[in-house]
Design a protein around this motif. Structure first.
Motif, PDB file in Angstrom:
ATOM      1  N   GLU A  27      -4.937   2.859  -2.476  1.00 19.26           N
ATOM      2  CA  GLU A  27      -3.657   2.593  -1.776  1.00 19.26           C
ATOM      3  C   GLU A  27      -3.332   3.516  -0.477  1.00 19.26           C
ATOM      4  O   GLU A  27      -2.736   3.182   0.193  1.00 19.26           O
ATOM      5  CB  GLU A  27      -2.647   2.575  -2.789  1.00 19.26           C
ATOM      6  CG  GLU A  27      -2.675   1.313  -3.778  1.00 19.26           C
ATOM      7  CD  GLU A  27      -1.904   1.450  -5.121  1.00 19.26           C
ATOM      8  OE1 GLU A  27      -1.251   2.615  -5.333  1.00 19.26           O
ATOM      9  OE2 GLU A  27      -1.990   0.431  -5.896  1.00 19.26           O
ATOM     10  N   GLN A  28      -3.464   4.904  -0.878  1.00 16.91           N
ATOM     11  CA  GLN A  28      -3.113   5.798  -0.103  1.00 16.91           C
ATOM     12  C   GLN A  28      -3.734   5.674   1.378  1.00 16.91           C
ATOM     13  O   GLN A  28      -3.386   5.823   2.506  1.00 16.91           O
ATOM     14  CB  GLN A  28      -3.217   7.204  -0.316  1.00 16.91           C
ATOM     15  CG  GLN A  28      -2.431   8.277   0.391  1.00 16.91           C
ATOM     16  CD  GLN A  28      -1.051   8.003   0.708  1.00 16.91           C
ATOM     17  OE1 GLN A  28      -0.080   7.986  -0.094  1.00 16.91           O
ATOM     18  NE2 GLN A  28      -0.506   7.856   1.916  1.00 16.91           N
ATOM     19  N   ASN A  29      -4.997   5.226   1.292  1.00  8.94           N
ATOM     20  CA  ASN A  29      -5.840   5.233   2.514  1.00  8.94           C
ATOM     21  C   ASN A  29      -5.137   3.774   3.323  1.00  8.94           C
ATOM     22  O   ASN A  29      -5.106   3.857   4.558  1.00  8.94           O
ATOM     23  CB  ASN A  29      -7.315   4.722   2.322  1.00  8.94           C
ATOM     24  CG  ASN A  29      -8.155   4.609   3.320  1.00  8.94           C
ATOM     25  OD1 ASN A  29      -8.069   5.559   4.270  1.00  8.94           O
ATOM     26  ND2 ASN A  29      -8.960   3.769   3.546  1.00  8.94           N
TER      27      ASN A  29
ATOM     28  N   ALA B  22      -2.073   1.650   7.852  1.00 12.69           N
ATOM     29  CA  ALA B  22      -0.738   0.891   8.241  1.00 12.69           C
ATOM     30  C   ALA B  22      -0.146   1.944   8.997  1.00 12.69           C
ATOM     31  O   ALA B  22       0.585   1.413   9.887  1.00 12.69           O
ATOM     32  CB  ALA B  22      -0.195   0.527   6.986  1.00 12.69           C
ATOM     33  N   ASN B  23       0.133   3.174   8.681  1.00 10.02           N
ATOM     34  CA  ASN B  23       0.967   4.112   9.309  1.00 10.02           C
ATOM     35  C   ASN B  23       0.521   4.038  10.616  1.00 10.02           C
ATOM     36  O   ASN B  23       1.391   4.515  11.705  1.00 10.02           O
ATOM     37  CB  ASN B  23       1.049   5.171   8.761  1.00 10.02           C
ATOM     38  CG  ASN B  23       2.353   5.246   7.372  1.00 10.02           C
ATOM     39  OD1 ASN B  23       2.785   4.383   7.238  1.00 10.02           O
ATOM     40  ND2 ASN B  23       2.108   6.124   6.501  1.00 10.02           N
ATOM     41  N   ARG B  24      -0.842   4.436  10.837  1.00 10.22           N
ATOM     42  CA  ARG B  24      -1.342   4.509  12.451  1.00 10.22           C
ATOM     43  C   ARG B  24      -1.190   3.311  12.930  1.00 10.22           C
ATOM     44  O   ARG B  24      -0.572   3.500  14.346  1.00 10.22           O
ATOM     45  CB  ARG B  24      -3.080   4.744  12.086  1.00 10.22           C
ATOM     46  CG  ARG B  24      -3.287   6.389  11.499  1.00 10.22           C
ATOM     47  CD  ARG B  24      -4.710   6.567  11.603  1.00 10.22           C
ATOM     48  NE  ARG B  24      -5.557   5.705  11.047  1.00 10.22           N
ATOM     49  CZ  ARG B  24      -5.936   6.141   9.672  1.00 10.22           C
ATOM     50  NH1 ARG B  24      -5.312   7.211   9.014  1.00 10.22           N
ATOM     51  NH2 ARG B  24      -6.994   5.267   9.117  1.00 10.22           N
TER      52      ARG B  24
ATOM     53  N   LEU C  55       6.256   6.412  -1.881  1.00 11.72           N
ATOM     54  CA  LEU C  55       5.236   6.150  -0.851  1.00 11.72           C
ATOM     55  C   LEU C  55       5.409   6.817   0.241  1.00 11.72           C
ATOM     56  O   LEU C  55       6.525   6.989   1.015  1.00 11.72           O
ATOM     57  CB  LEU C  55       4.829   4.950  -0.789  1.00 11.72           C
ATOM     58  CG  LEU C  55       4.286   4.110  -2.127  1.00 11.72           C
ATOM     59  CD1 LEU C  55       4.173   2.359  -2.051  1.00 11.72           C
ATOM     60  CD2 LEU C  55       3.298   4.568  -2.812  1.00 11.72           C
ATOM     61  N   GLN C  56       4.188   7.203   1.022  1.00  7.76           N
ATOM     62  CA  GLN C  56       4.364   7.930   2.404  1.00  7.76           C
ATOM     63  C   GLN C  56       4.140   6.830   3.548  1.00  7.76           C
ATOM     64  O   GLN C  56       3.620   7.162   4.601  1.00  7.76           O
ATOM     65  CB  GLN C  56       2.892   8.984   2.497  1.00  7.76           C
ATOM     66  CG  GLN C  56       3.206  10.054   1.293  1.00  7.76           C
ATOM     67  CD  GLN C  56       4.448  10.946   1.872  1.00  7.76           C
ATOM     68  OE1 GLN C  56       4.716  11.027   2.890  1.00  7.76           O
ATOM     69  NE2 GLN C  56       5.104  11.192   0.560  1.00  7.76           N
ATOM     70  N   MET C  57       4.721   5.811   3.134  1.00  9.39           N
ATOM     71  CA  MET C  57       4.742   4.563   4.095  1.00  9.39           C
ATOM     72  C   MET C  57       5.885   4.715   5.122  1.00  9.39           C
ATOM     73  O   MET C  57       7.040   5.209   4.835  1.00  9.39           O
ATOM     74  CB  MET C  57       4.588   3.235   3.297  1.00  9.39           C
ATOM     75  CG  MET C  57       4.897   1.944   4.554  1.00  9.39           C
ATOM     76  SD  MET C  57       4.841   0.464   3.583  1.00  9.39           S
ATOM     77  CE  MET C  57       3.362   0.462   2.612  1.00  9.39           C
TER      78      MET C  57
ATOM     79  N   GLY D  95       8.987   4.087   8.146  1.00 14.47           N
ATOM     80  CA  GLY D  95       9.953   3.167   7.996  1.00 14.47           C
ATOM     81  C   GLY D  95       9.835   2.116   8.546  1.00 14.47           C
ATOM     82  O   GLY D  95       9.869   0.868   8.516  1.00 14.47           O
ATOM     83  N   ILE D  96       9.220   2.028   9.758  1.00 17.17           N
ATOM     84  CA  ILE D  96       8.697   0.838  10.664  1.00 17.17           C
ATOM     85  C   ILE D  96       7.683   0.132   9.871  1.00 17.17           C
ATOM     86  O   ILE D  96       7.753  -1.263   9.845  1.00 17.17           O
ATOM     87  CB  ILE D  96       8.463   1.338  12.207  1.00 17.17           C
ATOM     88  CG1 ILE D  96       8.412  -0.134  12.901  1.00 17.17           C
ATOM     89  CG2 ILE D  96       7.085   2.049  12.171  1.00 17.17           C
ATOM     90  CD1 ILE D  96       8.326   0.079  14.287  1.00 17.17           C
ATOM     91  N   VAL D  97       6.459   0.672   9.198  1.00 13.22           N
ATOM     92  CA  VAL D  97       5.731  -0.192   8.538  1.00 13.22           C
ATOM     93  C   VAL D  97       6.369  -0.868   7.241  1.00 13.22           C
ATOM     94  O   VAL D  97       6.203  -2.038   7.141  1.00 13.22           O
ATOM     95  CB  VAL D  97       4.427   0.712   8.112  1.00 13.22           C
ATOM     96  CG1 VAL D  97       3.690  -0.094   7.057  1.00 13.22           C
ATOM     97  CG2 VAL D  97       3.716   1.033   9.406  1.00 13.22           C
ATOM     98  N   ARG D  98       6.925  -0.299   6.598  1.00 10.29           N
ATOM     99  CA  ARG D  98       7.817  -0.768   5.543  1.00 10.29           C
ATOM    100  C   ARG D  98       8.770  -1.604   5.934  1.00 10.29           C
ATOM    101  O   ARG D  98       8.726  -3.019   5.252  1.00 10.29           O
ATOM    102  CB  ARG D  98       8.617   0.419   4.628  1.00 10.29           C
ATOM    103  CG  ARG D  98       9.361  -0.448   3.634  1.00 10.29           C
ATOM    104  CD  ARG D  98      10.174   0.734   2.794  1.00 10.29           C
ATOM    105  NE  ARG D  98       9.398   2.185   2.430  1.00 10.29           N
ATOM    106  CZ  ARG D  98       8.868   2.085   1.213  1.00 10.29           C
ATOM    107  NH1 ARG D  98       8.789   1.243   0.252  1.00 10.29           N
ATOM    108  NH2 ARG D  98       8.249   3.514   1.059  1.00 10.29           N
TER     109      ARG D  98
END
Length: 83
Positions: free
Chosen positions: A3-5, A10-12, A58-60, A62-65
């Motif tokens: 999941e973290q990967n 997604a963050n990139r 989670l380290q997601m 804000g814009i991705v979330r």
């Protein structure tokens, strides 16, 4: 599935689109990229992470979330048809 990967990937994607001046276009771009280029099991796993009780930790980004939540229906893969 790691999941973290998935969140890191997604963050990139989010970092790229975050520089766009039109926020709505950026959110749509993130969701469209994930929908078009991620296989269904990757999208299911990403969506499932948001349903967990600890999702806020989670380290997601804000814009991705925001993009994933706003476009959840579009990102949800169609049910597999047995045949």
């Amino acid at each position: 599935m790691d999941e973290q990967n998935l969140i890191d990937m997604a963050n990139r994607i989010g970092e790229f689109f975050d520089s766009m001046p039109d926020r709505e276009e950026a959110l749509a771009g993130i969701a469209d990229h994930i929908r078009r280029f991620w296989e269904p099991r990757m999208r299911r796993a990403l969506l499932a992470t948001l349903d967990r009780p600890d999702a806020d930790g989670l380290q997601m980004s804000g814009i991705v979330r925001e993009a994933v939540l706003a476009n959840r229906e579009k990102l949800t893969p169609a049910a597999a048809v047995a045949g």
